[in-house]
Structure formats: structure tokens, C-alpha cells
Design a protein around this motif. Structure first.
Motif: not given
Length: 71
Positions: A42-54, A57-71
Motif C-alpha cells: 500500500a506504500h504506507q510503511p508508517d502503518v507498520y510498527a514492531e510494538d503493536l498489540t494483537k 495489528a488486526s485493525k491496521r491489517i483490516d484497514e490496509l486490506k480495504q485500501a488495497l481492495d483485498l476484502e
């Protein structure tokens, strides 16, 4: 007739990540890998962070999947 939890529409896969019992735990290795891949696609490397909680991370994954039309 017995209840089949896998057929339940309110199963854990549909549960809001904010309501997860283990939501405050560190994200899993699978979440880490998938989130990193999606953030790069998604060319959004700032969305990724090593210290995220489960949950986060799940919410960010869902947002990226929607942005990439993967849902």
C-alpha cells in the motif's frame, strides 16, 4: 440439535479487536509478517510498527486490506 460454534456469525473472527481478551498482547509473528507485506504493497510503511498489540495489528491489517481492495 447441538450448537455449532463454527457456524455462529458472532464467532471470534467477527469480534471487534477491542473486545479481544488477548488484544493487549504483542502481535503474532503471522500478523507482523502480513502487516509488513500489506504496508509495503500500500506504500504506507508508517502503518507498520514492531510494538503493536494483537488488536491494533488486526485493525491496521483490516484497514490496509480495504485500501488495497483485498476484502
Amino acid at each position: 440439535m447441538s450448537h455449532n460454534p463454527k457456524a455462529d456469525a458472532s464467532s471470534n473472527t467477527q469480534k471487534n479487536p477491542d473486545d479481544w481478551v488477548s488484544g493487549d498482547e504483542p502481535m503474532t509473528g503471522a500478523q507482523r509478517s502480513y502487516l509488513k507485506t500489506l504496508s509495503e504493497q500500500a506504500h504506507q510503511p508508517d502503518v507498520y510498527a514492531e510494538d503493536l498489540t494483537k488488536a491494533d495489528a488486526s485493525k491496521r491489517i483490516d484497514e490496509l486490506k480495504q485500501a488495497l481492495d483485498l476484502e
